[in-house]
Scaffold this motif. Sequence first.
Motif, PDB file in Angstrom:
ATOM      1  N   ALA A 194       2.322   1.742  -3.427  1.00  0.00           N
ATOM      2  CA  ALA A 194       1.301   2.246  -4.352  1.00  0.00           C
ATOM      3  C   ALA A 194       1.084   3.745  -4.136  1.00  0.00           C
ATOM      4  N   ALA A 195       1.064   4.177  -2.884  1.00  0.00           N
ATOM      5  CA  ALA A 195       0.893   5.597  -2.583  1.00  0.00           C
ATOM      6  C   ALA A 195       2.089   6.401  -3.084  1.00  0.00           C
ATOM      7  N   ARG A 202       4.043   5.622  -5.627  1.00  0.00           N
ATOM      8  CA  ARG A 202       3.946   5.693  -7.095  1.00  0.00           C
ATOM      9  C   ARG A 202       2.922   6.734  -7.528  1.00  0.00           C
ATOM     10  N   LEU A 203       1.792   6.777  -6.829  1.00  0.00           N
ATOM     11  CA  LEU A 203       0.758   7.759  -7.158  1.00  0.00           C
ATOM     12  C   LEU A 203       1.263   9.184  -6.912  1.00  0.00           C
ATOM     13  N   ALA A 204       1.975   9.384  -5.806  1.00  0.00           N
ATOM     14  CA  ALA A 204       2.512  10.717  -5.509  1.00  0.00           C
ATOM     15  C   ALA A 204       3.529  11.143  -6.563  1.00  0.00           C
ATOM     16  N   ARG A 205       4.374  10.203  -6.996  1.00  0.00           N
ATOM     17  CA  ARG A 205       5.370  10.515  -8.027  1.00  0.00           C
ATOM     18  C   ARG A 205       4.678  10.865  -9.345  1.00  0.00           C
ATOM     19  N   GLN A 206       3.648  10.109  -9.703  1.00  0.00           N
ATOM     20  CA  GLN A 206       2.907  10.374 -10.932  1.00  0.00           C
ATOM     21  C   GLN A 206       2.234  11.744 -10.871  1.00  0.00           C
ATOM     22  N   THR A 207       1.635  12.061  -9.740  1.00  0.00           N
ATOM     23  CA  THR A 207       0.956  13.353  -9.567  1.00  0.00           C
ATOM     24  C   THR A 207       1.963  14.499  -9.635  1.00  0.00           C
ATOM     25  N   SER A 230       0.823  -1.196   0.000  1.00  0.00           N
ATOM     26  CA  SER A 230       0.000   0.000   0.000  1.00  0.00           C
ATOM     27  C   SER A 230       0.866   1.258   0.000  1.00  0.00           C
ATOM     28  N   GLN A 236       2.818  15.068 -13.263  1.00  0.00           N
ATOM     29  CA  GLN A 236       1.703  15.714 -13.957  1.00  0.00           C
ATOM     30  C   GLN A 236       1.632  17.194 -13.604  1.00  0.00           C
TER      31      GLN A 236
END
Length: 101
Positions: A64-65, A67-72, A61, A75
């Motif tokens: 996953a968080a 990876r999401l923070a890096r993607q955001t 988890s 962006q």
Amino acid sequence: MQREPDPHPVVSVPHPDPGSLSGAGLEDLLHVAAARGARQALAEIGLDNGEAREDIRELRSLLAALRLARQTAWQTAVKIVTTAFVLALLAWAGIKLKLLG
């Protein structure tokens, strides 16, 4: 640094004559050895308690968080650069058309 005693010591088992092991007997022996090795490996890395499954779930988890923070973040950086470029283009166009100063 002193090492703790192994909770799952390797027990020496007398080896039967290799010719006397049937296919099923050899398969059973391999299964027991693999299970014992897996338990020992998990114990060596500290995952031999009942909370190991939850620990792994939490780590997944967390990854996953991350990876999401890096993607955001990527962006957001792209949006900032794009907005700055469009604003600079509009300012240049405004100066050329004598709308700004």
